[in-house]
Design a protein around this motif. Structure first.
Motif, PDB file in Angstrom:
ATOM      1  N   ARG A  44       0.836  -1.191   0.000  1.00 22.74           N
ATOM      2  CA  ARG A  44       0.000   0.000   0.000  1.00 22.74           C
ATOM      3  C   ARG A  44       0.877   1.250   0.000  1.00 22.74           C
ATOM      4  N   TYR A  46       1.930   4.954   1.666  1.00 23.02           N
ATOM      5  CA  TYR A  46       2.309   5.181   3.062  1.00 23.02           C
ATOM      6  C   TYR A  46       2.714   6.633   3.291  1.00 23.02           C
ATOM      7  N   HIS A 376      -2.618 -11.047   4.877  1.00 20.26           N
ATOM      8  CA  HIS A 376      -2.205  -9.970   3.976  1.00 20.26           C
ATOM      9  C   HIS A 376      -1.530  -8.828   4.733  1.00 20.26           C
ATOM     10  N   TRP A 377      -1.750  -8.736   6.049  1.00 21.49           N
ATOM     11  CA  TRP A 377      -1.141  -7.655   6.824  1.00 21.49           C
ATOM     12  C   TRP A 377       0.033  -8.116   7.689  1.00 21.49           C
ATOM     13  N   CYS A 401       0.908  -4.672   9.286  1.00 18.49           N
ATOM     14  CA  CYS A 401       0.115  -3.566   8.766  1.00 18.49           C
ATOM     15  C   CYS A 401      -1.373  -3.872   8.944  1.00 18.49           C
ATOM     16  N   PRO A 402      -1.858  -3.859  10.212  1.00 16.46           N
ATOM     17  CA  PRO A 402      -3.248  -4.245  10.481  1.00 16.46           C
ATOM     18  C   PRO A 402      -4.222  -3.066  10.434  1.00 16.46           C
ATOM     19  N   GLY A 403      -4.206  -2.316   9.360  1.00 19.98           N
ATOM     20  CA  GLY A 403      -5.144  -1.206   9.280  1.00 19.98           C
ATOM     21  C   GLY A 403      -4.462   0.141   9.263  1.00 19.98           C
ATOM     22  N   GLY A 404      -4.440   0.827  10.396  1.00 24.02           N
ATOM     23  CA  GLY A 404      -3.972   2.206  10.435  1.00 24.02           C
ATOM     24  C   GLY A 404      -2.520   2.387  10.788  1.00 24.02           C
ATOM     25  N   ASN A 406       1.714   0.830  10.049  1.00 22.86           N
ATOM     26  CA  ASN A 406       2.629  -0.078   9.356  1.00 22.86           C
ATOM     27  C   ASN A 406       3.948  -0.086  10.136  1.00 22.86           C
ATOM     28  N   PRO A 439      -0.456   3.595   6.669  1.00 23.49           N
ATOM     29  CA  PRO A 439      -0.863   3.175   5.322  1.00 23.49           C
ATOM     30  C   PRO A 439      -1.703   4.250   4.648  1.00 23.49           C
ATOM     31  N   ARG A 443      -4.740  -0.895  -1.860  1.00 20.85           N
ATOM     32  CA  ARG A 443      -3.674  -1.861  -2.080  1.00 20.85           C
ATOM     33  C   ARG A 443      -3.339  -1.945  -3.566  1.00 20.85           C
TER      34      ARG A 443
END
Length: 450
Positions: A44, A46, A376-377, A401-404, A406, A439, A443
């Motif tokens: 993604r 950043y 994926h994260w 990278c679980p959402g908000g 990285n 992020p 994606r």
């Protein structure tokens, strides 16, 4: 030589705070991965957290770190300390010992996919520092045992500069991606001291040294003083009298390519830091010495053993020479990689080869990597690096990278034996990588299409 080796070791120790960590080469989620190859892109876009968005710290050479900085209890000392036995200090040293240390700190960084979700661009502002030490065996034997020695080739070279970079990665075909990074450089400081000739010997009650060497300093103006016969020399007790920055300008480029030879097999190659730095004539100081010096204060016991010699850089009397502009090529590197992924790309096996052209030598690394992408994260990489057949390093990298957020970090000293001060034992390769960002945007599709 007390102040001479103090300068050498202190500079190396401070900088140990460019190196790039080979564990991160196949870590797709890392926003710092494109530093290896501008054709790479993260999952993604950043925005890096300023200063802590990307930090890389490393050492490399044929001199183990714990041979330079030696723990004694809770304290750290150097190899030249009188409390370090000569037998310990001299074991496993080479005829010529090298240690390269470097840092890259990302001040500002951001990147984003274009609307096609395959083209990626990024911009970065980094501070980079590199130092190389070149230490002949004779220096250690001379300092620890008091033996006459040939120390020719002794040298230290270092530079620091600000790097503003813009990267662009784009597809040529479904399988082929190209990447280019242009870099504008502003020099902060440069230091280089080399001795083409340096012979040290012991007389009846004093030490003698026959030395020919040069000093080049840019951005850090050393003080001067006048000695007998009106000769102007540099004041080595005042190496940084004032700052003169920016001390120079330069330009560099990174070129990279990735190619999906098979749906599961991606090959990659890049050449980094092709370019130059021009250090300004008006902000460069040059000194030379070619003389025979002697220094007293040596005590010789009944068995003929001498105390450690003690003289400082002042005795070299580096005479001030006319300044001139200096143009130096950047320290380029070549990267070659290949990864085979299976189980819907949840697992990958990679092989990575790196060539790095340092000031005094060329270094080669070969890294075998296992890469795991269970979610994926979440990306995990483990590596085993062969360093010029001299030392090995086991590495581990993690990208979350679980959402908000990285977060990525990696090291190749996690599994090695270390001192209480976290210095790896018997290991010349030492890398740390850390980054924290936010992020941005959707994606990319380039990984999903493989």
């Amino acid at each position: 030589m007390k102040k001479l080796y103090a300068v050498l070791i202190a500079l190396a120790a401070v900088t140990t705070l460019s190196a790039q960590n080979p564990t991160t080469y196949f870590m797709e989620g890392s926003t710092f991965r494109s530093q290896w190859n501008p054709a790479f892109a993260p999952d993604r876009g950043y925005v890096n957290i300023p200063v802590i968005g990307g930090i890389q710290i490393g050492t490399q050479g044929n001199l183990a770190v714990d041979k330079v900085l030696i723990p004694q209890g809770d304290q750290l000392t150097t190899i030249f300390s009188g409390s370090v036995p000569a037998t310990f200090a001299l074991e496993e040293l080479s005829e010529m010992n090298s240690l390269g240390v470097g840092t890259t700190i990302n001040i500002i960084g951001f990147g984003r996919y274009a609307r096609d979700r395959r083209t990626f661009w990024s911009a970065d502002l980094n501070i980079r520092t590199d130092i190389d030490l070149h230490l002949p065996y004779g220096l250690f034997d001379f300092m620890k045992n008091g033996n006459s020695a040939d120390i020719s080739g002794l040298g230290i070279s270092g530079e620091s500069y600000l790097e503003a970079a813009f990267s662009y990665s784009f597809p040529i075909t479904e399988k082929l991606y190209l990447g280019v990074r242009g870099k504008f450089l502003a020099g902060a400081a440069r230091f280089r001291m080399n001795f083409d000739r340096f012979y040290a010997s012991l007389g009846e009650d004093r030490w003698y040294a026959d030395a020919t060497g040069t000093l080049e300093v840019a951005g850090l103006a050393p003080g001067t003083k006048t000695i007998e016969a009106g000769t102007l020399v540099y004041d080595m007790d005042n190496l940084v009298d004032k700052f003169k920055v920016p001390a120079g300008y330069g330009f560099g480029v990174d070129l990279g390519v990735t190619y999906d030879l098979l749906p599961q097999l991606q090959l990659s190659a890049s050449v980094n830091d092709l370019g130059f730095m021009c250090w300004s004539k008006g902000k460069t100081s040059i000194g030379e010495t070619s003389r025979t010096i002697e220094f007293t204060g040596v005590e010789i016991d009944e068995e003929g053993n001498a105390t450690q010699p003690s003289f400082d850089l002042e005795e070299l009397e580096l005479e001030v020479r006319e300044s001139k502009g200096i143009t130096k090529m950047l320290r380029a590197s070549v990267n070659l990689g290949g990864e085979y992924a299976f189980l819907n790309r949840r697992i990958g096996v990679g092989l990575f080869y790196n060539i790095r052209f340092r000031e005094y030598e060329t270094l080669h690394n070969l890294t075998l990597s296992g890469n795991f992408r269970p979610l994926h994260w979440l990306h995990i990489s483990g590596s085993y690096t062969f360093v010029d057949n001299r030392a090995h390093a086991v590495g581990l990298g993690l990208n979350i990278c679980p959402g908000g957020i990285n977060l990525f970090l990696g090291t190749d000293v996690l599994l090695s034996r270390k001192t209480p001060q976290w210095i790896p034992v018997r290991q010349s390769l030492m890398n740390y990588t850390f980054g924290l960002g936010i992020p941005l945007g959707p994606r990319g599709e380039r990984h999903a299409r493989r």
